[in-house]
Scaffold this active site. Sequence first.
Site, PDB file in Angstrom:
ATOM      1  N   CYS A  13       0.871  -1.164   0.000  1.00  0.00           N
ATOM      2  CA  CYS A  13       0.000   0.000   0.000  1.00  0.00           C
ATOM      3  C   CYS A  13       0.913   1.221   0.000  1.00  0.00           C
ATOM      4  CB  CYS A  13      -0.978  -0.009   1.167  1.00  0.00           C
ATOM      5  SG  CYS A  13      -0.229   0.133   2.784  1.00  0.00           S
ATOM      6  N   CYS A  89      -4.312  -0.713  -1.504  1.00  0.00           N
ATOM      7  CA  CYS A  89      -4.653   0.705  -1.458  1.00  0.00           C
ATOM      8  C   CYS A  89      -6.056   0.911  -2.028  1.00  0.00           C
ATOM      9  CB  CYS A  89      -3.616   1.526  -2.219  1.00  0.00           C
ATOM     10  SG  CYS A  89      -3.254   0.852  -3.838  1.00  0.00           S
ATOM     11  N   CYS A  97      -1.773   3.462  -6.378  1.00  0.00           N
ATOM     12  CA  CYS A  97      -1.309   2.139  -5.978  1.00  0.00           C
ATOM     13  C   CYS A  97       0.062   1.869  -6.569  1.00  0.00           C
ATOM     14  CB  CYS A  97      -2.272   1.058  -6.457  1.00  0.00           C
ATOM     15  SG  CYS A  97      -3.847   1.086  -5.626  1.00  0.00           S
TER      16      CYS A  97
END
Length: 175
Positions: A13, A89, A97
């Site tokens: 993430c 994400c 992302c």
Amino acid sequence: MNTLKVYNVLFLCTGNSARSIMAESILNAQSAGRFRAYSAGSHSVGSVNPHAIELLQRNHYKTDSLRSKSWDEFAAPGAPVMDFVFTVCDQAAAEVCPVWPGQPISAHWGVADPAAVTGTEEQRHRAFNDAFSVLSRRISLFMCLPIEKLSRLALQQEVSGIGRVVEPAPSTTSA
């Protein structure tokens, strides 16, 4: 002796403070050594969110070795080779992302960032519980896949489908 391969899984993430950390902990605890999970962030914040630590501890997950780290650590020489890379994400919140180079099987398993939730302590607590629940369900589905029996394309379709099928529950908080 027919020993099963241990698969390396990287959860990515942006900040590596909550979602990817929780996913790492869940998979390592539940996979009985079948998978080795790691987490990292494209822009690591350098610390694990205390709400994530509290939630994991409350659910009896080990937290002593968890730390926020940059994905550069996994691109360095000598780093474990990843078999799977999952981004967690939240594209709906316009998060960028990270993209992992190389040939691992990858998928986007977007989860709203509980660390970004503002409001009451109860609202923040609920956001972390929701993220934990979504990640737990997705990881359970992933662990059930017959990895050795699927072609690469079929496996790619399955892991991508996990991110689409099990969506986060809509928030019931009022504005």
